[in-house]
Write a protein that holds these residues in place. Structure first.
Motif, PDB file in Angstrom:
ATOM      1  N   VAL A  74       0.845  -1.173   0.000  1.00  0.00           N
ATOM      2  CA  VAL A  74       0.000   0.000   0.000  1.00  0.00           C
ATOM      3  C   VAL A  74       0.894   1.240   0.000  1.00  0.00           C
ATOM      4  N   GLN A  75       0.467   2.270  -0.734  1.00  0.00           N
ATOM      5  CA  GLN A  75       1.226   3.524  -0.780  1.00  0.00           C
ATOM      6  C   GLN A  75       0.285   4.669  -0.420  1.00  0.00           C
ATOM      7  N   ILE A  76       0.778   5.545   0.499  1.00  0.00           N
ATOM      8  CA  ILE A  76      -0.036   6.669   0.952  1.00  0.00           C
ATOM      9  C   ILE A  76       0.765   7.959   0.812  1.00  0.00           C
ATOM     10  N   ASP A  77       0.030   9.084   0.808  1.00  0.00           N
ATOM     11  CA  ASP A  77       0.716  10.377   0.759  1.00  0.00           C
ATOM     12  C   ASP A  77       0.942  10.880   2.171  1.00  0.00           C
ATOM     13  N   CYS A  78       1.385  12.133   2.287  1.00  0.00           N
ATOM     14  CA  CYS A  78       1.708  12.670   3.602  1.00  0.00           C
ATOM     15  C   CYS A  78       0.484  12.969   4.446  1.00  0.00           C
ATOM     16  N   LYS A  79      -0.699  12.867   3.845  1.00  0.00           N
ATOM     17  CA  LYS A  79      -1.936  13.030   4.614  1.00  0.00           C
ATOM     18  C   LYS A  79      -2.593  11.702   4.948  1.00  0.00           C
ATOM     19  N   GLY A  80      -1.960  10.607   4.625  1.00  0.00           N
ATOM     20  CA  GLY A  80      -2.478   9.273   4.936  1.00  0.00           C
ATOM     21  C   GLY A  80      -3.474   8.762   3.934  1.00  0.00           C
ATOM     22  N   ILE A  81      -3.591   9.431   2.740  1.00  0.00           N
ATOM     23  CA  ILE A  81      -4.548   9.007   1.723  1.00  0.00           C
ATOM     24  C   ILE A  81      -3.910   7.906   0.883  1.00  0.00           C
ATOM     25  N   ILE A  82      -4.660   6.819   0.696  1.00  0.00           N
ATOM     26  CA  ILE A  82      -4.156   5.665  -0.061  1.00  0.00           C
ATOM     27  C   ILE A  82      -4.095   6.031  -1.536  1.00  0.00           C
TER      28      ILE A  82
ATOM     29  N   GLN B 228      -1.917  11.999  13.334  1.00  0.00           N
ATOM     30  CA  GLN B 228      -1.078  12.798  14.234  1.00  0.00           C
ATOM     31  C   GLN B 228       0.382  12.384  14.111  1.00  0.00           C
ATOM     32  N   PHE B 229       0.612  11.061  13.967  1.00  0.00           N
ATOM     33  CA  PHE B 229       1.989  10.573  13.785  1.00  0.00           C
ATOM     34  C   PHE B 229       2.610  11.180  12.507  1.00  0.00           C
ATOM     35  N   ILE B 230       1.843  11.220  11.415  1.00  0.00           N
ATOM     36  CA  ILE B 230       2.366  11.743  10.144  1.00  0.00           C
ATOM     37  C   ILE B 230       2.653  13.246  10.263  1.00  0.00           C
ATOM     38  N   GLU B 231       1.738  14.001  10.893  1.00  0.00           N
ATOM     39  CA  GLU B 231       1.916  15.454  11.027  1.00  0.00           C
ATOM     40  C   GLU B 231       3.172  15.787  11.822  1.00  0.00           C
ATOM     41  N   LYS B 232       3.399  15.076  12.905  1.00  0.00           N
ATOM     42  CA  LYS B 232       4.591  15.314  13.714  1.00  0.00           C
ATOM     43  C   LYS B 232       5.854  15.037  12.899  1.00  0.00           C
ATOM     44  N   TYR B 233       5.814  13.987  12.127  1.00  0.00           N
ATOM     45  CA  TYR B 233       6.986  13.662  11.311  1.00  0.00           C
ATOM     46  C   TYR B 233       7.247  14.743  10.268  1.00  0.00           C
ATOM     47  N   MET B 234       6.184  15.219   9.665  1.00  0.00           N
ATOM     48  CA  MET B 234       6.351  16.222   8.629  1.00  0.00           C
ATOM     49  C   MET B 234       6.846  17.548   9.216  1.00  0.00           C
ATOM     50  N   LYS B 235       6.476  17.883  10.440  1.00  0.00           N
ATOM     51  CA  LYS B 235       6.898  19.127  11.075  1.00  0.00           C
ATOM     52  C   LYS B 235       8.319  19.032  11.603  1.00  0.00           C
ATOM     53  N   THR B 236       8.596  17.960  12.323  1.00  0.00           N
ATOM     54  CA  THR B 236       9.890  17.841  13.019  1.00  0.00           C
ATOM     55  C   THR B 236      10.960  17.247  12.129  1.00  0.00           C
ATOM     56  N   GLY B 237      10.546  16.399  11.198  1.00  0.00           N
ATOM     57  CA  GLY B 237      11.533  15.737  10.346  1.00  0.00           C
ATOM     58  C   GLY B 237      12.237  14.589  11.028  1.00  0.00           C
ATOM     59  N   ILE B 238      11.803  14.319  12.254  1.00  0.00           N
ATOM     60  CA  ILE B 238      12.410  13.179  12.974  1.00  0.00           C
ATOM     61  C   ILE B 238      11.780  11.894  12.435  1.00  0.00           C
TER      62      ILE B 238
END
Length: 720
Positions: free
Chosen positions: A45-53, A90-100
């Motif tokens: 499965v492949q999703i974008d940065c908003k979790g959309i398949i 929420q997990f994806i948003e944090k990753y996109m903001k922090t880059g961690i």
């Protein structure tokens, strides 16, 4: 995609190509990439940065039970159970903001997570997650999942098998092709008295006694070289062997052995059953059979003797070696010996085809499950009466199935002797109980009856009864001996029945007199019972006195005397020993009877006092002072039933009238005799002086006789 103008599918394929190149560098990215993607067994499965398949392969649709169109454009959290579904964005948003790269980094290493199917069920999966950046700079995340359901089930099965092996009560051991122990469960350690560390890595021959221990490795080598499953084949069916414990003791065990392959190596698994308890039980059963006094024989369906006990050898005169292996017909006379096998065949045929053979065997009897009197034949040809019981048995195992019959015989010749002895013993005991009281019989049995046994007791409170038939002397003189005995037997049988009814003890009969006692067994109500006994005796005799026989009416009465007191009871004599009572109380009871009134109960004051306690049942009449030999005057009483008060008064009046008549008759006889003496004296006065003196003496005697007769008449007619 709309901003860059690049179609969505091309972006997905581009990112997928990068991902596949990274994971599968040897695959060339040509037209076959689509076939690989479509045929990949793991869900992708492949999703974008908003979790959309953005992309799913067929394996993903199958695994999650969705159509592709139902997944494309939807949020990935629809494939996750809670709490992961709520937290994923929420997990994806944090990753996109922090880059961690927390999630992505864990994804690359792989992570075990639960997944949610369309039907709401969950299943375990292993997820690897990677990040790619397409040409327009958009980040995409590709996840490759592994459905762990089968692996989890396999682990569960393996765990269950491990628990089964661990908790099995039977010893289980697994060895490799060199005989080295790889696994031993706790039951194996306990059975062989080893710790697990002492067994793992050691040769299994340490658990075998000689000669098996030395030859075991050779058995394995021969099997691996030749491929002939000699040992393993027997093991599959099961085999009885001996095991060796750590302390050097051996025990019987039943071994089943199987062969399997593990990582390309042959291993053998053995499951053992400790037969110590079964062997002990078998030995106990064999000992019981051998010690049985009745002959026991076990035969096969062919009539061959497989086993017999020593009693069978003794009964038929054969040795055990002569019987084992021989046909059972050797113990039967003709014609049973010739026909015995046909009996067995017809019985087995009936068991196999009960409906079809019913008509054939309708007239055939058998003894299986029943008992039957038969005749056996000893070795010397003599016949022996037997009672035979037969039971059928069937023993099945993995090695074989065995059927047969067990016969238990009873030598009736010995039994008849025992029965005869028991019958005679019971007759002797019954005869003894008819002669002696029950408690005396029990003491004699306990003390081994013989002439030197002495029994003597002092009884402080005993009620004594004497009964005598009135007018029996005249009755007996007018009848034959058989008639006399017949009447006495009838009367005394009534006495005996009533004695048992009231729990009294019959002591003896003397002519037409009967003696019984109560309280000799410490019965507190013995006086009350002996009074009721006496009254029932009176009723029974009164019913008999109106009967007639060949001579005429019986017209017999009975006198009963009662007293209570202390006696000495004992067994006397060496020949025809008898039980009797002695003492002053016995003499007084006898005097009560002899001075009594016909058809009345004459008793002492002690008996009367007890009777007076029951005014609703008994009537007590004071008779007066009666002279008793050796005791002087005694106050005596007459006892009757309260319902027969008038009959008692009538009996007393009749007794008074009878006494007066007897006194008058005696007086007349005395006067007549004296008158004859006087006349005789006057007729001889002239002969001599001596004669005159005799005449004078005659006159004196006459007047003295008249005086005495008058006094006697006065005493007899006086009212009591």
């Amino acid at each position: 995609t709309r901003q860059t103008g690049v179609p969505r599918t091309n972006i997905c394929k581009e990112s997928l190509e990068k991902e596949l190149k990274r994971k599968y560098p040897r695959i060339s990215m040509d037209q076959t990439i689509h076939g690989v993607f479509e045929s990949f067994l793991d869900p992708i499965v492949q999703i974008d940065c908003k979790g959309i398949i953005k992309l799913v392969n067929p394996a993903c649709c199958t695994c999650f039970q969705y159509e592709e169109r139902e997944l494309i454009g939807m949020n990935i959290r629809m494939l996750m159970p809670e709490p992961y579904a709520s937290q994923h964005c929420q997990f994806i948003e944090k990753y996109m903001k922090t880059g961690i790269p927390k999630i992505v980094e864990e994804g690359r290493r792989g992570r075990k997570l639960p997944a949610l199917r369309r039907d709401g069920t969950t299943f375990p999966m292993f997820l690897t997650l990677s990040e790619v950046q397409v040409k327009n700079g958009e980040k995409m995340f590709t996840g490759i999942m592994r459905n762990l359901s089968a692996e989890e089930e396999e682990k569960r099965v393996l765990l269950a098998m491990h628990n089964l092996v661990t908790s099995s009560i039977d010893p289980i051991v697994q060895i490799d092709s060199k005989g080295i122990i790889r696994l031993a469960n706790p039951s194996c350690c306990e059975c062989f008295q080893y710790e697990e560390e002492e067994l793992i890595g050691k040769n299994v021959s340490m658990l075998m006694p000689e000669p098996y221990a030395t030859k075991h490795n050779q058995f394995i080598e021969n099997y691996l070289k030749t491929g002939v499953p000699k040992v393993v084949e027997k093991g599959r069916r099961g085999r009885t062997l001996s095991g060796l414990r750590k302390d050097g003791s051996t025990f019987p065990m039943f071994l089943t052995l199987s062969e399997s392959s593990m990582n390309g190596e042959i291993v053998f698994t053995g499951i053992m059953r400790n037969l110590s308890a079964e062997e002990e039980e078998r030995q106990v059963l064999a000992t019981m059979i051998d010690s049985c006094v009745d002959p026991i024989v076990v035969i096969s369906t062919n009539g061959i003797i497989d086993r017999c006990n020593p009693a069978c050898s003794r009964a038929f005169g054969f040795s055990k070696e002569e019987l084992i292996g021989g046909n059972i017909s050797m113990l039967m006379p003709e014609p049973h010996a010739s026909h015995h096998q046909s009996y067995i065949n017809r019985y087995l045929e009936k068991r196999r085809h009960p409906v079809r053979s019913n008509s054939d065997l309708s007239n055939t009897s058998h003894v299986v499950g029943q008992g039957r009197d038969l005749v056996g034949k000893r070795r010397d040809g003599t016949k022996i009466p037997l009672f035979l019981t037969i039971s059928e048995f069937e023993v099945s195992s993995s090695l074989s199935a065995r059927k047969g019959f067990i016969g238990i015989m009873r030598d009736m010749s010995e039994r008849e002797k025992v029965i005869a002895i028991e019958v005679e013993k019971k007759k002797s005991e019954a005869l003894l109980k008819n002669v002696l009281p029950h408690h005396i019989c029990e003491r004699l049995k306990a003390e081994e009856f013989h002439e030197n046994v002495q029994i003597a007791d002092t009884c402080d409170d005993v009620s004594i009864l004497f009964a005598d038939i009135v007018g029996f002397t005249q009755f007996a003189s007018q009848r034959t001996p058989l008639q006399v005995v017949h009447y006495l037997n009838k009367v005394f049988r009534i006495f005996d029945v009533l004695v048992d009814k009231y729990g009294l003890e019959k002591i003896k009969t003397i002519g037409d007199a009967y003696m019984a006692v109560g309280g000799i067994n410490e019965d507190p109500d013995h006086i009350y019972k002996i009074i009721n006994f006496s009254l029932e005796v009176l009723d029974a005799v009164n019913m008999l006195k109106n009967e007639r026989d060949e001579v005429g009416e019986l017209r017999l009465g009975i006198r009963i005397g009662l007293h209570v007191g202390s006696v000495v009871a004992g067994l006397v004599g060496s020949k025809r020993r008898f039980f009797d009572l002695w003492g002053d109380a016995v003499n007084v009871a006898s005097r009560m009877e002899s001075s009594g009134i016909a058809n009345c109960i004459h008793c002492s004051k002690d008996i009367a006092l007890v009777a007076q306690k029951y005014p609703d049942e008994f009537i007590v009449v004071h008779r007066g002072a009666i002279p008793v030999k050796g005791k002087g005057p005694m106050e005596t009483f007459i006892i009757g039933r309260i319902a027969k008060r008038e009959s008692i008064s009538l009996i007393l009046k009749q007794h008074e009238i009878t006494q007066r008549r007897e006194s008058i008759e005696i007086h007349k006889k005395i006067e007549e005799e004296l008158f004859r003496n006087v006349i005789f004296s006057f007729g001889t006065m002239r002969t001599s002086l001596v004669s005159r003196k005799m005449a004078l003496a005659g006159f004196v005697s006459f007047f003295a006789g008249v005086t005495v007769s008058a006094l006697f008449f006065t005493c007899k007619t006086a009212k009591p």
